[in-house]
Design a protein around this motif. Structure first.
Motif, PDB file in Angstrom:
ATOM      1  N   TYR A  35       0.831  -1.209   0.000  1.00 11.68           N
ATOM      2  CA  TYR A  35       0.000   0.000   0.000  1.00 11.68           C
ATOM      3  C   TYR A  35       0.865   1.258   0.000  1.00 11.68           C
ATOM      4  O   TYR A  35       0.606   2.194  -0.748  1.00 11.68           O
ATOM      5  CB  TYR A  35      -0.953   0.025   1.200  1.00 11.68           C
ATOM      6  N   ASN A  36       1.909   1.271   0.831  1.00 15.53           N
ATOM      7  CA  ASN A  36       2.763   2.450   0.891  1.00 15.53           C
ATOM      8  C   ASN A  36       3.499   2.668  -0.428  1.00 15.53           C
ATOM      9  O   ASN A  36       3.625   3.796  -0.894  1.00 15.53           O
ATOM     10  CB  ASN A  36       3.758   2.341   2.042  1.00 15.53           C
ATOM     11  N   GLY A  37       3.975   1.594  -1.044  1.00 15.32           N
ATOM     12  CA  GLY A  37       4.633   1.724  -2.341  1.00 15.32           C
ATOM     13  C   GLY A  37       3.695   2.302  -3.388  1.00 15.32           C
ATOM     14  O   GLY A  37       4.069   3.175  -4.176  1.00 15.32           O
ATOM     15  N   TYR A  38       2.457   1.814  -3.381  1.00 13.29           N
ATOM     16  CA  TYR A  38       1.447   2.344  -4.298  1.00 13.29           C
ATOM     17  C   TYR A  38       1.192   3.826  -4.002  1.00 13.29           C
ATOM     18  O   TYR A  38       1.169   4.653  -4.918  1.00 13.29           O
ATOM     19  CB  TYR A  38       0.146   1.544  -4.175  1.00 13.29           C
ATOM     20  N   LEU A  39       1.004   4.155  -2.727  1.00 16.12           N
ATOM     21  CA  LEU A  39       0.723   5.536  -2.328  1.00 16.12           C
ATOM     22  C   LEU A  39       1.859   6.472  -2.739  1.00 16.12           C
ATOM     23  O   LEU A  39       1.616   7.532  -3.335  1.00 16.12           O
ATOM     24  CB  LEU A  39       0.504   5.616  -0.818  1.00 16.12           C
ATOM     25  N   GLN A  40       3.103   6.077  -2.458  1.00 12.01           N
ATOM     26  CA  GLN A  40       4.240   6.931  -2.808  1.00 12.01           C
ATOM     27  C   GLN A  40       4.375   7.070  -4.322  1.00 12.01           C
ATOM     28  O   GLN A  40       4.579   8.174  -4.847  1.00 12.01           O
ATOM     29  CB  GLN A  40       5.538   6.381  -2.209  1.00 12.01           C
ATOM     30  N   GLY A  41       4.273   5.946  -5.031  1.00 11.99           N
ATOM     31  CA  GLY A  41       4.404   5.984  -6.489  1.00 11.99           C
ATOM     32  C   GLY A  41       3.307   6.807  -7.151  1.00 11.99           C
ATOM     33  O   GLY A  41       3.574   7.615  -8.038  1.00 11.99           O
ATOM     34  N   ARG A  42       2.083   6.609  -6.720  1.00 12.71           N
ATOM     35  CA  ARG A  42       0.954   7.352  -7.294  1.00 12.71           C
ATOM     36  C   ARG A  42       1.075   8.846  -6.974  1.00 12.71           C
ATOM     37  O   ARG A  42       0.837   9.695  -7.835  1.00 12.71           O
ATOM     38  CB  ARG A  42      -0.353   6.809  -6.758  1.00 12.71           C
ATOM     39  N   SER A  43       1.470   9.138  -5.744  1.00 11.07           N
ATOM     40  CA  SER A  43       1.634  10.529  -5.340  1.00 11.07           C
ATOM     41  C   SER A  43       2.677  11.237  -6.208  1.00 11.07           C
ATOM     42  O   SER A  43       2.442  12.331  -6.720  1.00 11.07           O
ATOM     43  CB  SER A  43       2.042  10.588  -3.869  1.00 11.07           C
ATOM     44  N   LEU A  44       3.827  10.588  -6.388  1.00  7.98           N
ATOM     45  CA  LEU A  44       4.917  11.217  -7.132  1.00  7.98           C
ATOM     46  C   LEU A  44       4.656  11.264  -8.636  1.00  7.98           C
ATOM     47  O   LEU A  44       5.050  12.213  -9.304  1.00  7.98           O
ATOM     48  CB  LEU A  44       6.233  10.495  -6.849  1.00  7.98           C
ATOM     49  N   SER A  45       3.986  10.243  -9.159  1.00  7.33           N
ATOM     50  CA  SER A  45       3.794  10.204 -10.607  1.00  7.33           C
ATOM     51  C   SER A  45       2.541  10.952 -11.083  1.00  7.33           C
ATOM     52  O   SER A  45       2.510  11.426 -12.216  1.00  7.33           O
ATOM     53  CB  SER A  45       3.749   8.760 -11.103  1.00  7.33           C
ATOM     54  N   ASN A  46       1.536  11.075 -10.234  1.00  5.66           N
ATOM     55  CA  ASN A  46       0.280  11.671 -10.701  1.00  5.66           C
ATOM     56  C   ASN A  46      -0.049  13.026 -10.087  1.00  5.66           C
ATOM     57  O   ASN A  46      -0.783  13.791 -10.699  1.00  5.66           O
ATOM     58  CB  ASN A  46      -0.884  10.729 -10.417  1.00  5.66           C
ATOM     59  N   TYR A  47       0.427  13.294  -8.883  1.00  6.23           N
ATOM     60  CA  TYR A  47      -0.056  14.489  -8.192  1.00  6.23           C
ATOM     61  C   TYR A  47       1.030  15.504  -7.847  1.00  6.23           C
ATOM     62  O   TYR A  47       0.757  16.697  -7.800  1.00  6.23           O
ATOM     63  CB  TYR A  47      -0.804  14.090  -6.914  1.00  6.23           C
TER      64      TYR A  47
END
Length: 145
Positions: free
Chosen positions: A33-45
């Motif tokens: 979950y944290n990997g997804y959260l960090q990756g999505r945060s950095l790549s999309n937002y």
């Protein structure tokens, strides 16, 4: 980015206490979950200005992350080599950052993720750094006692 504690460290340890399955599952779910959260945060937002790689927050954060990772890896090396094969019992680690803090491996990982948070400058990376501080800080306190 490979998470050292989750993927590399378990392959390096010779022996140790078995990890309860439930603890393993919780840790795995948290890392996913944290990997997804960090990756999505950095790549999309996250939005970074064109000169972000020269910004002092990024540079200091990157340096903090690198130093934290080095302390973490070196401290784990010391811990893995505390006992000779067949030895049991508690031993106090010596050398490296263990000369300054009793939980040098925890200190290194906390420094690592606060450096990451500073370099990324996102609320999600700060949340992860704070979770790391609270979880590993309490474990460090227990180990110290």
């Amino acid at each position: 980015l490979v998470h050292y504690r989750a993927l590399i460290f378990p392959l390096l340890i010779r022996q140790g206490k078995p990890t309860p399955f439930f603890t393993f599952v919780l840790a795995l779910l948290f890392c996913i979950y944290n990997g997804y959260l960090q990756g999505r945060s950095l790549s999309n937002y996250a939005e970074f200005p064109s000169g972000w790689l020269k910004d002092p927050r990024f540079i200091i954060g990157l340096i903090g992350w690198l130093i934290g990772m080095a302390v973490n890896i070196h401290s784990d090396h010391i811990l893995r080599n505390l006992r000779k094969p067949g030895e049991t019992g508690y031993k106090i680690p010596r050398g490296g950052m263990f000369e300054y803090v009793s939980g040098a491996n925890f200190f290194g990982e906390i420094l690592e993720w606060f450096g990451f948070a500073l370099a990324c400058w996102t609320i999600e990376s700060l949340a992860f750094a704070l979770c790391t501080l609270f979880i590993l800080g309490s474990r460090a306190k227990q180990h110290h006692q």
